[in-house]
Design an enzyme around this catalytic site. Structure first.
Site, PDB file in Angstrom:
ATOM      1  N   GLU A 265       0.880  -1.166   0.000  1.00  0.00           N
ATOM      2  CA  GLU A 265       0.000   0.000   0.000  1.00  0.00           C
ATOM      3  C   GLU A 265       0.914   1.211   0.000  1.00  0.00           C
ATOM      4  O   GLU A 265       1.696   1.401   0.924  1.00  0.00           O
ATOM      5  CB  GLU A 265      -0.881  -0.073   1.253  1.00  0.00           C
ATOM      6  CG  GLU A 265      -2.045   0.860   1.212  1.00  0.00           C
ATOM      7  CD  GLU A 265      -1.930   1.869   2.305  1.00  0.00           C
ATOM      8  OE1 GLU A 265      -2.159   1.536   3.460  1.00  0.00           O
ATOM      9  OE2 GLU A 265      -1.578   3.019   1.977  1.00  0.00           O
ATOM     10  N   CYS A 302      -2.314   8.050   4.682  1.00  0.00           N
ATOM     11  CA  CYS A 302      -2.392   7.649   3.268  1.00  0.00           C
ATOM     12  C   CYS A 302      -3.698   8.109   2.652  1.00  0.00           C
ATOM     13  O   CYS A 302      -3.838   8.127   1.432  1.00  0.00           O
ATOM     14  CB  CYS A 302      -2.242   6.137   3.152  1.00  0.00           C
ATOM     15  SG  CYS A 302      -3.164   5.256   4.382  1.00  0.00           S
TER      16      CYS A 302
HETATM   17  P1  NAP Z   1       9.543   3.585   3.210  1.00  0.00           P
HETATM   18  O1  NAP Z   1      10.777   4.346   2.929  1.00  0.00           O
HETATM   19  O2  NAP Z   1       8.838   3.041   2.039  1.00  0.00           O
HETATM   20  O3  NAP Z   1       9.925   2.419   4.225  1.00  0.00           O
HETATM   21  C1  NAP Z   1       8.956   1.463   4.665  1.00  0.00           C
HETATM   22  C2  NAP Z   1       9.673   0.185   5.101  1.00  0.00           C
HETATM   23  O4  NAP Z   1      10.207  -0.452   3.946  1.00  0.00           O
HETATM   24  C3  NAP Z   1      10.845   0.434   6.026  1.00  0.00           C
HETATM   25  O5  NAP Z   1      10.912  -0.648   6.935  1.00  0.00           O
HETATM   26  C4  NAP Z   1      12.032   0.439   5.090  1.00  0.00           C
HETATM   27  O6  NAP Z   1      13.211   0.014   5.711  1.00  0.00           O
HETATM   28  C5  NAP Z   1      11.621  -0.587   4.059  1.00  0.00           C
HETATM   29  N1  NAP Z   1      12.205  -0.300   2.749  1.00  0.00           N
HETATM   30  C6  NAP Z   1      12.060   0.829   2.025  1.00  0.00           C
HETATM   31  N2  NAP Z   1      12.702   0.719   0.846  1.00  0.00           N
HETATM   32  C7  NAP Z   1      13.260  -0.513   0.826  1.00  0.00           C
HETATM   33  C8  NAP Z   1      14.050  -1.215  -0.104  1.00  0.00           C
HETATM   34  N3  NAP Z   1      14.410  -0.680  -1.265  1.00  0.00           N
HETATM   35  N4  NAP Z   1      14.464  -2.455   0.215  1.00  0.00           N
HETATM   36  C9  NAP Z   1      14.132  -3.016   1.405  1.00  0.00           C
HETATM   37  N5  NAP Z   1      13.380  -2.391   2.316  1.00  0.00           N
HETATM   38  C10 NAP Z   1      12.944  -1.160   2.051  1.00  0.00           C
HETATM   39  O7  NAP Z   1       8.484   4.449   4.014  1.00  0.00           O
HETATM   40  P2  NAP Z   1       8.669   5.335   5.338  1.00  0.00           P
HETATM   41  O8  NAP Z   1      10.074   5.354   5.803  1.00  0.00           O
HETATM   42  O9  NAP Z   1       7.652   4.870   6.287  1.00  0.00           O
HETATM   43  O10 NAP Z   1       8.259   6.768   4.862  1.00  0.00           O
HETATM   44  C11 NAP Z   1       8.842   7.373   3.742  1.00  0.00           C
HETATM   45  C12 NAP Z   1       7.753   7.866   2.830  1.00  0.00           C
HETATM   46  O11 NAP Z   1       6.810   6.813   2.563  1.00  0.00           O
HETATM   47  C13 NAP Z   1       6.891   8.951   3.393  1.00  0.00           C
HETATM   48  O12 NAP Z   1       7.473  10.228   3.286  1.00  0.00           O
HETATM   49  C14 NAP Z   1       5.642   8.801   2.581  1.00  0.00           C
HETATM   50  O13 NAP Z   1       5.787   9.431   1.346  1.00  0.00           O
HETATM   51  C15 NAP Z   1       5.497   7.335   2.374  1.00  0.00           C
HETATM   52  N6  NAP Z   1       4.550   6.679   3.289  1.00  0.00           N
HETATM   53  C16 NAP Z   1       3.361   6.277   2.805  1.00  0.00           C
HETATM   54  C17 NAP Z   1       2.466   5.655   3.644  1.00  0.00           C
HETATM   55  C18 NAP Z   1       1.162   5.166   3.157  1.00  0.00           C
HETATM   56  O14 NAP Z   1       0.257   5.123   3.925  1.00  0.00           O
HETATM   57  N7  NAP Z   1       1.040   4.725   1.935  1.00  0.00           N
HETATM   58  C19 NAP Z   1       2.755   5.441   4.977  1.00  0.00           C
HETATM   59  C20 NAP Z   1       3.997   5.847   5.445  1.00  0.00           C
HETATM   60  C21 NAP Z   1       4.878   6.456   4.581  1.00  0.00           C
HETATM   61  P3  NAP Z   1      14.201   1.062   6.402  1.00  0.00           P
HETATM   62  O15 NAP Z   1      13.431   2.238   6.804  1.00  0.00           O
HETATM   63  O16 NAP Z   1      14.888   0.268   7.442  1.00  0.00           O
HETATM   64  O17 NAP Z   1      15.178   1.489   5.423  1.00  0.00           O
END
Ligand code: NAP
Length: 528
Positions: A265, A302
């Site tokens: 998601e 989200c």
């Molecule tokens: P994220 O960067 O997508 O990370 C979510 C999880 O996935 C973390 O545990 C992260 O690990 C892991 N991850 C991310 N990229 C990866 C990869 N290439 N390989 C392996 N694991 C990976 O999201 P976030 O840190 O929660 O927030 C960043 C951005 O995501 C926000 O600014 C927002 O834009 C978006 N977000 C969207 C929602 C939604 O509801 N759809 C919710 C939260 C955030 P690590 O952090 O350990 O690196």
């Protein structure tokens, strides 16, 4: 109850591991003890092998036992709510009242999934009895249902430290469906994750379930998560986060020798269309409602309404002016992580530089991770010609799109990317006339809202929290919220010409579980 920095591998702990990280208090701008070491490859393997060993018992576990386990987790969370809220408050900067509500919501979700597991209807049991005398060919006996898929990996979200994290919707629905779960903890709230993980493990022991039912792994980078997604014994993945992260994991899973589903998601702009009739009927209520929806949780939902589409008129300009005034005086609040703050600042600066985009409001901001509303406006012709304006900005930022006429509003709707939600505000007398616009919105979103707001998601049997790509990775064929979420963790199986005693109880003639089943085309809760 306090975290000690350990990964939880079944009933044991992770070893000393590799690079470690600490939680960060975004409101106080300080790191928080303890350190969380990254698990090493042997710990990852141990967690997976424990889950593999637990999977057969879990797949056969009666719905009543799954339900008991989920209810036990809910009680454990409630019994430690003060400790959980205190730690989560430090790690996320979210206010105590919001976190208390989120724990209650998480416990409620666990109980809803318990109910679904106990009732068993979600298994969709179907029976076609044999007709050996049928000509020209005899008809075989076919009995089918959903069955648990096996070990599942969950990546908890950063913006819901309880409801979509360690014991959140993905984990709870996977348990309800009969799957062991390995959680890759989100580094934004590791202490909260460990505490919740320990409460899950208490429930595992208290319910006499296998050790591999649950593990929780910490990782200072991406390696552990990627190893889990590529591990041949993992059968499916649940993820909530960014489009980039979700897409990276989806691509990894698709490139495996045996691909597996990733239910990611990701981003969603959640457009809100407002007609002239709606403004004439209730402009003041719309100002209050839209302001509340766009600023709740500092816009870090989200379902945050990121796009507001209006036909230009003096009433619409007046509406936007009143909304802008309210946004201008909205106090700054703390974003969840340093990374989110950096992304918010960078994304809003980039949007301000887009051709045809004007800043509507930029409320004052001063704290390290602080953010206040930053809203923009543009004309439909610019929106239609610039894909960057369709992208989500996570946090309190939205874009007002001005349309010259209804045809332009319709063109904007047709150009929308897939979203979790799409909203139409229309006056009672206009609704039939807006049917074509609603039809387009229903093509572009998983939940279409009439005269409401997208935030404040109700967790229920009927809710859908999914949508066409890029809001979810599977094109909106699933939901991560509500009891339909169980289907993600199951696959279909059909038994042909089986002896009754070899069938799972769900499909046996006597219907020992009292399930509602489709028998020879008729719904029945009785025996055959
Ligand atoms: P994220 O960067 O997508 O990370 C979510 C999880 O996935 C973390 O545990 C992260 O690990 C892991 N991850 C991310 N990229 C990866 C990869 N290439 N390989 C392996 N694991 C990976 O999201 P976030 O840190 O929660 O927030 C960043 C951005 O995501 C926000 O600014 C927002 O834009 C978006 N977000 C969207 C929602 C939604 O509801 N759809 C919710 C939260 C955030 P690590 O952090 O350990 O690196």
């Amino acid at each position: 109850m306090k975290p000690d920095g350990s990964s939880l591998i079944g009933f044991g702990s992770g070893g000393p591991g590799g690079a470690s990280f600490k939680a960060f208090d975004p409101a106080m701008d300080i790191f928080i003890e303890p350190s969380f070491p990254t698990v090493d490859a042997s710990d990852v393997e141990r967690a997976v092998q424990l889950a593999v060993a637990a999977a057969p018992a879990w797949a056969k576990l009666a719905g009543a036992q799954r339900g008991k386990f989920l209810r036990c987790i809910a009680e454990n969370l409630e019994s430690k709510i003060d400790d959980l809220v205190a730690r989560a408050g430090q790690e996320t900067g979210l206010p105590a009242a919001r976190l208390q509500g989120e724990v209650a919501r998480t416990a409620g979700q666990l109980r809803l999934y318990a109910e679904a597991a106990e009732r068993g209807d979600w298994l969709d049991a179907r029976i076609e009895t044999a007709q050996p005398e049928r000509t020209p060919l005899p008809k075989p006996d076919h009995r089918s249902m959903l069955r648990a898929i096996g070990p599942v990996v969950v990546f908890g979200s950063s913006n819901f430290p309880f409801a979509y994290s360690v014991a959140g919707g993905d984990t709870a629905s996977a348990f309800a469906a009969g799957c062991p779960v390995i959680v890759k903890a989100h580094p934004a709230h590791p202490g909260t994750s460990e505490m919740v993980g320990r409460l899950i493990l208490h429930a595992v022991r208290d319910c006499g379930l296998p050790e591999g039912t649950f593990s929780l792994l910490f990782d200072a980078g991406f390696e552990v998560g990627q190893t889990l997604v590529q591990h041949p014994a993992i059968r499916a993945v649940g993820f909530t986060g960014s489009l980039r992260g979700g897409r990276a994991l989806t691509d990894l899973a698709a490139a495996r020798p045996e691909p597996i589903p990733v239910y990611a998601e990701m981003g969603s702009v959640n457009p809100v269309f407002i007609t002239a009739g709606a403004l004439a009927e209730r402009a003041a209520a719309l100002v209050d409602g839209l302001h509340a929806s766009a600023t709740v949780g500092v816009g870090q939902f989200c379902t945050n309404p990121g796009l507001v589409v209006l036909e230009r008129s003096s009433a619409a300009e007046n509406f936007v002016a009143r909304l802008t005034e309210k946004l201008r005086t909205t106090p700054e609040a703390t974003l969840l992580t340093v990374g989110m703050h950096k992304a918010f600042v960078g994304n809003t600066e980039r949007r301000a530089r887009q051709p045809g985009v004007k800043m509507l409001v930029q409320a004052p901001m001063s704290a390290a991770c602080g953010a206040a509303p930053v809203w923009f406006e543009t004309e439909a012709k610019h929106f239609l010609g610039n894909h960057a304006l369709s992208e989500e900005i996570f946090g309190p930022s939205s874009l007002v799109v001005w349309c010259e006429n209804r045809a332009e509003m319709f063109a904007v709707a047709q150009r929308l990317e897939g979203s979790l939600t799409a909203t139409l505000h229309a006056a009672a007398g206009e609704r039939t006339a807006q049917r074509d616009l609603l039809d387009v919105l229903a093509e572009r979103a998983g939940r279409v809202i009439l005269n409401g707001f997208p935030t404040g998601l109700e967790v229920s049997h009927a809710i859908v929290h999914g949508g066409p790509y890029p809001s979810t990775s599977d094109g909106g064929r699933s939901t991560s919220v509500g009891t339909r979420a169980l289907h993600r963790w199951a696959r279909l199986i059909c038994y042909q010409n089986f002896a009754d005693e070899l069938l799972p109880p769900e499909l046996q003639n006597t219907n020992p579980l009292g399930l509602r089943r489709l028998v020879n085309g008729e719904w029945s809760s009785g025996r055959i």
